[in-house]
Design an enzyme around this catalytic site. Structure first.
Site, PDB file in Angstrom:
ATOM      1  N   TYR A  79      -2.545   0.628  10.468  1.00 42.75           N
ATOM      2  CA  TYR A  79      -2.428   0.070   9.123  1.00 42.75           C
ATOM      3  C   TYR A  79      -1.086   0.440   8.504  1.00 42.75           C
ATOM      4  O   TYR A  79      -0.397  -0.402   7.921  1.00 42.75           O
ATOM      5  CB  TYR A  79      -3.579   0.570   8.257  1.00 42.75           C
ATOM      6  CG  TYR A  79      -3.584   0.009   6.856  1.00 42.75           C
ATOM      7  CD1 TYR A  79      -3.681  -1.367   6.631  1.00 42.75           C
ATOM      8  CD2 TYR A  79      -3.500   0.849   5.756  1.00 42.75           C
ATOM      9  CE1 TYR A  79      -3.688  -1.875   5.336  1.00 42.75           C
ATOM     10  CE2 TYR A  79      -3.516   0.349   4.468  1.00 42.75           C
ATOM     11  CZ  TYR A  79      -3.602  -1.014   4.259  1.00 42.75           C
ATOM     12  OH  TYR A  79      -3.609  -1.520   2.993  1.00 42.75           O
ATOM     13  N   SER A 118       0.857  -1.179   0.000  1.00 40.83           N
ATOM     14  CA  SER A 118       0.000   0.000   0.000  1.00 40.83           C
ATOM     15  C   SER A 118       0.889   1.225   0.000  1.00 40.83           C
ATOM     16  O   SER A 118       2.043   1.169   0.449  1.00 40.83           O
ATOM     17  CB  SER A 118      -0.886   0.010   1.250  1.00 40.83           C
ATOM     18  OG  SER A 118      -1.533   1.265   1.412  1.00 40.83           O
TER      19      SER A 118
END
Length: 250
Positions: A149, A136
């Site tokens: 995250y 990501s």
């Protein structure tokens, strides 16, 4: 010619399912792995050239069953797509849930570690193995509400980069694909547990990426000549100039 095998984790929806569909068109027999067996069976019926394996990547015994199933297939494992992962919550560090942080680390980091360790020997033995890990943009940029995250994705990126250094000289490529804003049916919904909050992420965004865009990147990186390694591919929609800079129509 021996059939080329590919393993895709987190294949029951989103980027994983889209990647499995695309890799079948590229000539792979795809082993689709995820926890939701019913969805995997439906995907196998749809694409044909695939094998479903119910697998929880946070469980050692489950990952071992995946390894054994792959070893028993008629073909050579040449591709692993570490796609399984996810986010839980969007709270600030000061009030974030330790349970959510633990889950994100277990799935994104330790899950990637388990599957990679289990399948690396077969990938090396193939003489032309490739590991693609879906990271990501959160793996190199932090943002408010994304501490857990981002921490997990930073750690996953460290795993990938370290592995590349450690196996240099062996016939296995190590590739990281880092998407920005991708709209799928479940990622944001699973993160926030609320459809309205999930939809708000994409409010006014003309064209976020979709799962098929990332599947296209997976296929492209995996099908380059084997001496070509795409170390890190960062992919954002044109309306997202940076993690914090997104054009939204009013």
């Amino acid at each position: 010619m021996t059939k080329k095998l590919a393993v895709v984790t987190g294949a029951s929806s989103g980027i994983g399912a889209a990647s499995a569909r695309r890799l079948v068109t590229e000539g792979f027999h795809v082993v689709v792995a995820a926890r939701r067996a019913d969805r995997l069976e439906a995907l196998v019926k749809e694409v044909g050239d695939a094998t479903a394996v119910e697998c929880d990547i946070t469980d050692d015994a489950s990952v071992e069953r995946l390894r054994a199933t792959v070893a028993g297939l008629d073909g050579t494992l040449t591709l692993l797509v570490n796609n399984a992962g996810g986010a839980h919550g969007g709270d600030p560090v000061a009030s974030g849930s330790v349970e959510d942080w633990q889950w994100m680390y277990d799935v994104n980091v330790l899950g990637t570690l388990r599957v990679t360790q289990a399948l690396l020997p077969a990938l090396e033995a193939s003489g032309a193995g490739t590991i693609v890990t879906i990271g990501s943009t959160a793996s190199f940029v932090v943002y408010e509400g994304g501490g857990g995250y981002s921490a997990a994705k930073h750690a996953q990126a460290a795993l990938v980069g370290t592995l590349r250094l450690e196996i240099v000289g062996k016939p296995v490529r190590v590739i990281e694909i880092d998407p920005g804003m991708v709209r799928t049916d479940e990622f944001s919904l699973n993160r926030f547990g609320d459809q309205a909050k999930a939809d708000a992420i994409y409010d006014g965004v003309p064209e976020p990426l979709v799962a098929e865009d990332i599947a296209d990147c997976v296929a492209w990186t995996a099908t380059r000549p084997h001496h070509v390694n795409i170390d890190r591919l960062v992919v954002r929609p044109i309306v997202q100039a940076a993690q914090h800079k997104v054009f939204r129509q009013k």
